[in-house]
Write an enzyme that holds these catalytic residues in place. Sequence first.
Site, PDB file in Angstrom:
ATOM      1  N   VAL A   9       0.859  -1.183   0.000  1.00 31.45           N
ATOM      2  CA  VAL A   9       0.000   0.000   0.000  1.00 31.45           C
ATOM      3  C   VAL A   9       0.893   1.230   0.000  1.00 31.45           C
ATOM      4  O   VAL A   9       2.011   1.205   0.512  1.00 31.45           O
ATOM      5  CB  VAL A   9      -0.980   0.022   1.194  1.00 31.45           C
ATOM      6  CG1 VAL A   9      -2.063  -1.034   1.037  1.00 31.45           C
ATOM      7  CG2 VAL A   9      -0.250  -0.154   2.518  1.00 31.45           C
ATOM      8  N   SER A  10       0.377   2.305  -0.574  1.00 35.29           N
ATOM      9  CA  SER A  10       1.197   3.500  -0.773  1.00 35.29           C
ATOM     10  C   SER A  10       1.275   4.413   0.443  1.00 35.29           C
ATOM     11  O   SER A  10       2.216   5.175   0.568  1.00 35.29           O
ATOM     12  CB  SER A  10       0.659   4.310  -1.960  1.00 35.29           C
ATOM     13  OG  SER A  10       0.700   3.522  -3.116  1.00 35.29           O
ATOM     14  N   THR A  11       0.271   4.367   1.321  1.00 36.20           N
ATOM     15  CA  THR A  11       0.280   5.277   2.462  1.00 36.20           C
ATOM     16  C   THR A  11       0.257   4.507   3.774  1.00 36.20           C
ATOM     17  O   THR A  11      -0.146   3.343   3.823  1.00 36.20           O
ATOM     18  CB  THR A  11      -0.942   6.228   2.438  1.00 36.20           C
ATOM     19  OG1 THR A  11      -2.128   5.464   2.673  1.00 36.20           O
ATOM     20  CG2 THR A  11      -1.041   6.966   1.118  1.00 36.20           C
TER      21      THR A  11
END
Length: 191
Positions: A9-11
């Site tokens: 996941v990016s965040t």
Amino acid sequence: MSVFGYGRVSTLQQTTENQRLELESSGFVIDYWFSDTGVSGKTSARQRPQFSALLDKIRDGETLVVSKLDRLGRDAIDVLSTVKYLAERNIQVIVLQLGKTDLTSAAGKLLLTMLIAVAAMERDLLIERTQSGLARAKAEGKQLGRPAKTTNIQRSEIIQKLNDGESVSAVSRCYGVSRANIINIRNSVLN
């Protein structure tokens, strides 16, 4: 042989738990789970801490399962090199989104190549549309970019104050803009 699952996941506000549950609900028994949190897909797969750890642990002949192709990476070259590296080690790469097709098989390589070609075409079309829109806006006389924080009159006043010996900090406080903004105004007159 073991089955490795990988999620990304990016965040930091997101979680990879849904990706893991998606793989398990599709019938995969995940022996080892690795996930990178807060890591962009633009980061090369081998530069991601957990993916790198996965590569160190996975043995030749085992299986890697991900929920979607973009978990491996958004960059076509990176995805292709990662799949090629795993194929050389005889590691199956299964992307659930693609119907459990092994990307290291002949059919999987064909599918992957076509998907990457379509993604590249979409990216090129997006760039063309953006450039066309910018050119049209410019032709219509629209100001592009961030609006200036100061007016032409204020910039003249700022230059005068600096010429009169006032400090950059004092002038920036007076106009409520950053020191960098004042320095840029000063430098634009010098150039």
